[in-house]
Structures are given as structure tokens and as C-alpha cells.
Design an enzyme around this catalytic site. Structure first.
Site, PDB file in Angstrom:
ATOM      1  N   GLU A 138      38.177  40.335  46.022  1.00  0.00           N
ATOM      2  CA  GLU A 138      36.859  39.783  45.697  1.00  0.00           C
ATOM      3  C   GLU A 138      36.204  39.250  46.970  1.00  0.00           C
ATOM      4  OE1 GLU A 138      34.655  36.266  43.140  1.00  0.00           O
ATOM      5  OE2 GLU A 138      36.306  35.830  44.487  1.00  0.00           O
ATOM      6  N   ASP A 189      41.421  36.509  45.096  1.00  0.00           N
ATOM      7  CA  ASP A 189      40.252  35.672  44.832  1.00  0.00           C
ATOM      8  C   ASP A 189      39.633  35.128  46.117  1.00  0.00           C
ATOM      9  OD1 ASP A 189      38.827  33.870  42.719  1.00  0.00           O
ATOM     10  OD2 ASP A 189      39.589  32.414  44.167  1.00  0.00           O
TER      11      ASP A 189
END
Ligand code: GLC
Ligand code: CA
Length: 618
Positions: free
Chosen positions: A334, A263
Site C-alpha cells: 500500500e 500497510d
């Protein structure tokens, strides 16, 4: 490409100026990866030698390269215990559905212990399951059930920040060692207007709006949070932090997971001198308000070079674990940013990074997108991967307006044809197989922090609630997501009566059936290794072929126009096409039947219809 339908805290920002393109070394991809990348038209030999069909014995591809990876946002998938929030046992109940879809892996958004300020992306224990989602035992059961049907499980790894309720932060606040420097603390500047107050050390802004610094009265310092104030950034200049976060990966690897989605990678490291950021050029003209994250160019807080060493260390840990049994543990990253910045997260041969950073190019697709925009989106990924890189396609996620809302639901099949039949890994956000659209969520129902922070006038631009409304299982109360009488954490979209998995599974002509057929077709050698040949016969017609010597050619034709269109594929792809092509997978609005023969010179498509054709007779 045209801008996304709605600006989003993470994606809509003006990107930081790109550093000079890196001279990345080829990562030590498997032989298969390189051969397949070449086959996919991702030239690994030089710009003028594209001969994708010449490979003799195709190398075997690794599982993740041919995979469909299905993203589940657990809160919204299936509520098994009637509290209105989806949970692990709910997912376990639906493993058969996943198996029938044909997906190879499931990626779960965070399931860890969390005060749920950012609905799980604020983690107070990285190695335990939040009671809302279940227990570690529930997790083990889900993992076992998925593995028993050959579906792999990927977890979200959220290294940039913890919750402010994490014991590390609570101790850091009180300067308890070894945690005193686990976070990014700063004294700030004296406030010239009020000697008793201090101002943040610089002008950095939170992705969720407002300053990226919050004063902590106990510690008497500011702490950095690039996201919500309840998500303090970890300090990666502290080797203990690095070590502890690696132990988190190790914990889940040993528990049996098959990889991670990492993330918020760009935010991991910040300028140690805490220098101000400059205004983002053009932001004002685009309606960005002062204090909104997109108002600054994030050169001091995103994509710093030191990020790559962190990724390399995590990848090395995954690789070490993969070597124990020969099964690759996957790392997807990401990272929103400029193309060059994103591509760097592949790493190089000395320090491999992600197996792939997400390709967000198709997120820009909306109802004004032309075939040329789509071609540019495809090319910009295919032509710019470092040698040995691997393509991936996605249409949405839990942070972005749903694809069927952006492009219009009539094009749902067409978009799935793109993401599932372009060469490479496909990452699917739950609901895309149904053509699910964003659900309406009023200001009073808004719970997403960036939405709440933006206030009643501007929340719709920032709130991610609409793409997180519950999965639409059937036409019963609460769409079968939660028992009748229970109030789901976000409202179920009224469309559930007609758009749901049960109806689409029952009827032969549905988005779900198209999706399943596309996934099945991915099993063929030409879908896995065929070279890509993409043409734009007109601004509203997109056509691409997948070609592999000695086997059938697949052709996908998409009509983006609000009126009927005729594609002459012989003119687009040359005279070697047979006179007739077989319909393999028609979109539900195409009026075509599976097995039907169409003239390759005259493929008629109604408005927004699409079709997969083959040179093989049925
Ligand atoms: C990522 C997640 C997003 C989350 C943010 C902070 O962008 O996808 O949902 O809010 O990181 O963790
Ligand atoms: Ca950070």
C-alpha cells in the site's frame, strides 16, 4: 483524472514532488510474468515494437497474476458470536460464499491484538489474534478451511507503527533496553513563551490531523506518530526493529499464510535530521485547513529511499519461504503517491520489492469521470510499469468511499468489468460484488479517528466509517451480519433490504451474478494473456478489447452517459471484427441477454449500461 469524491487523509494529500524517474532494472520476474506483461500490452522490448500477439507458447502465469484477491475488513464481514463485531469464525462460516464468488485469495485487514484505536491498525502483539476476532486456533481453522478449497490467505502486515500499548513502547518509554530506541524520540524545542514547556521538534503533521508528535511525560520526550497518537512510529534506523519485524513475517509464514499486504509503506522512514516540511502548493485553494495533513508537502516523511531496502528484505524473506515448496508467497504494497514513487516499490533485479504496489488510479473515478479519464488511468499504469512489472486493478478499499457511491450504483457492473477484465491481478473490496454503497454514519455514530479528530462540521470529509458498514448478507435484522437484537459496531446501511447477497444469489439478474461470471471468464486464456486495445469512441463511451492470436476476442463496452448510446465497434477496432458479436456478460441494466447476437457496428447501450462481447459464436 477528476479528484476523488471525498478527500481522504491518505489519498487526497498533495503528493510530494517526484524525484527524477528511476532507471529501474527489470525485477527478476518469472518468465511467465514477462511474457504475460508483453501479452498484456506492457511492452518489455521497446516503445516501438508492441507486437503483443506474437508470442508462441504462452508461459504459465503464477497464481497471483491471474488471481482475484478479495479484501475482507474482518470487523464488518460476519459476526459469529453476537458481540456486534465481525470475527474469524464468521469468515470461516462464509468460505462457501467466497468459493462460489470464485476468488483465489482473501486478504484480511488486521486481526492482531489491538486496543482498536484505529480498529486493528494499532497492534499491541503482532503474533497473536485479538480476542474480538477469536484465537490463533480459530485462525488455523480458517486457514485450513480456505486452503481446503484452494483459496489462499493473505494478512495485513503493519510495519510502520505499533500500538502505544505494545510492550516495546511501554519499555521504550522507560528507556528499558533493548527497546529505548525502538521508536522515534526527540527532545523538541523550548517554548519561548513558556520555559516550562517544550514544542515539537518540527512541523510534521499526523495523517489523522494535528501534530505528528506527542509529548510523553514519563520519558520526557516527544515521540513520532504519523497516524494516531496511539500508533507510535517504529524506528527503522534501529537494526533490532528491522530484525523483530522480520520475525513477525516469519511467524505467519510458518503458520501457513500465502503472503501479505504491507500497510502504509511510504511512512516507514523519515528524515533523520527532522527537517520541517514545506507547505503543499495549492492546498489552501483546495480548502485544506492549516494543521490538516494535506497542508504540507511530505518530502521528509514519505517515500524516503531507504524504504526500498526494507521492502527488499521482506521480499527476500518471502521468496526464501516460497522456495521451500515452490509456491509463491505474495507481497502487495500500500503506497499512495506520485506514479514514479509508487512504481519504485516494484524494486529492481538486484533488489526486488513488491510483486506489485496497489494501483490506485481507478479510485479517482466518480460520477464526472469521462472515458478519457478512464483511458488515462489505465494508460498511466500500463505505460509506466518497470520492465517485468505486473498490472493490478482495484476500485476501493476500507479507506476510500465505495466505488458504487463514487460513480453511482448504475455503473457498478461496468466498474467490475474494468477491474476484472483489464489485464492483471484484481483486488476486490468486499461488497463490490453486490454494488454495495457507503452506509450513512452520523457524527454521533462516527468512530474512525480521522473523522472524530475533524469534528462535527468536517468529519464527513475524513471519516472512513461509511465504507466499513457491515456486509449485507440478507434482508433479515442486521442484514444477517449479526444476530437480531445485537447492535453492530457501525450501523447497517438501510439499503440492505434490497442490496444483499442472498437476494442477488437467488435472482439471475444481479450484480453478484455479473461478478461471478466475470470471475469465471478470467479463467480463459484471452482474459489472462490477451493484449489490451482500449478505445474511446466518445467522451462517454469506453470500449476495450482483449485479443490473443488464435482465440476469440473479448470486447467490453461501457456507456457512462445519462442517456442511451450506440457504439460502432468496427470503426473503433477495425474491419476484422465479425458482423455479429455474442453477448457474454451483460450489465443488469443493459436490456441484453446472454447469447444474444448484436451487430458489431451498432451496439446499443442504455444509460450507464455495459456489456462483455465475444467474437465467438455461443
Ligand atoms: C493504512 C490503512 C489504514 C490505516 C493506516 C494506519 O493506510 O489502510 O486503514 O489507518 O494505514 O495504519
Ligand atoms: Ca515511519
Amino acid at each position: 483524472m477528476a479528484a476523488p469524491a471525498r478527500a481522504r487523509p491518505d489519498a487526497g494529500d498533495a503528493p510530494a514532488p517526484a524525484p527524477a524517474p528511476g532507471a529501474a532494472e527489470p525485477p527478476p520476474a518469472t518468465e511467465g510474468a514477462t511474457a504475460a506483461a508483453a501479452a498484456a500490452g506492457n511492452d518489455t522490448t521497446g516503445p516501438d515494437q508492441k507486437q503483443p500477439q506474437e508470442q508462441a507458447e504462452p508461459q504459465e502465469l503464477d497464481w497471483w497474476q491471474t488471481a482475484v484477491i478479495y479484501q475482507i475488513y474482518p470487523r464488518s464481514f460476519k459476526d459469529s458470536n453476537g458481540d456486534g463485531i465481525g470475527d474469524l469464525n464468521g469468515i470461516t462460516e462464509k468460505v462457501d460464499f467466497l468459493k462460489e464468488l470464485g476468488v483465489d485469495a482473501v486478504w484480511l485487514s488486521p486481526i492482531f491484538k489491538s486496543p482498536m484505536v484505529d480498529f486493528g491498525y494499532d497492534i499491541s502483539d503482532f503474533t497473536d489474534v485479538d480476542p474480538v476476532f477469536g484465537t490463533l486456533q480459530d485462525f488455523d481453522r480458517l486457514l485450513e478451511k480456505l486452503h481446503s478449497v484452494d483459496i489462499r490467505l493473505l494478512l495485513d502486515f503493519v510495519p510502520n507503527h505499533s500500538s502505544d500499548r505494545h510492550p516495546w513502547f511501554e519499555q521504550s518509554v522507560r528507556r528499558v533496553q533493548p527497546y529505548a530506541d525502538y521508536y522515534v524520540w526527540a527532545d523538541g524545542r523550548p517554548d519561548p513563551r513558556n520555559p516550562k514547556r517544550r514544542l515539537p521538534p518540527n512541523n510534521w503533521l499526523s495523517v489523522f490531523g494535528g501534530p505528528a508528535w506527542t509529548w510523553h511525560p514519563v520519558r520526557g520526550q516527544f515521540y513520532l506518530h504519523q497516524f494516531a497518537a496511539a500508533q507510535p512510529d517504529l524506528n527503522y534506523t534501529n537494526p533490532s526493529v528491522t530484525k523483530d519485524m522480520e520475525a513477525v513475517l516469519q511467524f505467519w509464514l510458518e503458520r501457513g499464510v500465502d503472503g501479505f499486504r504491507v500497510d502504509a509503506v511510504p511512512y516507514l522512514v523519515e528524515d533523520e535530521l527532522l527537517r520541517d516540511e514545506e507547505p503543499a502548493p495549492g492546498a489552501e485553494a483546495e480548502g485544506v485547513l492549516p494543521g490538516e495533513h494535506a497542508s504540507l508537502a511530505h518530502t521528509r516523511t514519505q517515500h524516503l529511499p531507504a524504504t526500498r531496502a526494507l521492502l527488499a528484505a521482506w521480499r527476500a524473506r518471502l521468496d526464501a519461504h516460497s522456495r521451500t515448496d515452490g509456491r509463491t508467497r505474495l507481497m502487495m504494497v500500500e503506497a499512495y503517491g506520485e506514479r514514479e514513487q509508487v512504481m519504485r516499490y516494484f524494486g529492481d533485479s538486484a533488489a526486488p520489492g513488491a510483486h506489485f504496489p496497489f494501483n490506485f488510479a481507478l479510485l479517482a473515478a466518480n460520477n464526472a469521470t469521462t472515458s478519457h479519464d478512464l483511458r488515462d488511468a489505465v494508460d498511466q499504469w500500463m505505460d509506466n510499469m518497470p520492465p517485468g512489472g505486473w498490472p493490478n486493478w482495484l476500485l476501493g478499499n476500507h479507506d476510500q468511499p465505495r466505488v458504487a457511491t463514487r460513480v453511482g450504483p448504475e455503473l457498478a457492473d461496468a466498474m467490475n468489468m474494468l477491474s476484472l477484465l483489464l489485464p492483471g491481478t484484481a483486488v476486490v473490496y468486499m461488497g463490490e460484488e453486490l454494488g454495495m454503497e457507503d452506509g450513512p454514519v452520523a457524527w454521533e455514530q462516527t468512530v474512525d479517528p480521522p473523522g472524530r479528530n475533524a469534528g462535527p462540521q468536517r468529519f464527513a470529509k475524513f471519516s472512513r466509517d461509511p465504507e466499513r458498514t457491515p456486509f449485507q448478507w440478507d434482508d433479515s435484522a442486521n442484514a444477517g451480519f449479526a444476530p437480531a437484537g445485537v447492535r453492530p459496531w457501525l450501523p447497517v446501511a438501510p439499503s440492505y433490504r434490497t442490496v444483499n447477497a442472498e437476494i442477488q444469489a437467488r435472482f439471475p439478474v444481479s450484480h453478484l451474478q455479473v461478478f461471478r461470471r466475470l470471475v469465471k471468464l478470467r479463467g480463459s486464456p484471452v482474459a489472462q494473456r490477451g493484449a489490451l486495445n482500449l478505445q474511446t469512441p466518445s467522451a462517454s463511451l469506453l470500449a476495450f478489447a482483449r485479443e490473443l492470436a488464435g482465440v476469440e476476442t473479448l470486447l467490453v463496452v461501457i456507456n457512462l452517459a445519462p442517456e442511451d448510446a450506440m457504439a460502432d465497434l468496427v470503426t473503433s477496432f477495425g474491419g476484422e471484427l465479425p458482423e455479429f458479436l455474442s453477448v457474454v456478460i451483460p450489465s443488469i441494466n443493459s436490456g441484453l441477454r446472454i447469447g444474444q447476437q448484436v451487430l458489431s457496428k451498432e451496439v446499443k447501450l442504455p444509460s450507464k449500461a455495459s456489456v462483455v462481447l465475444s467474437t465467438k459464436k455461443p
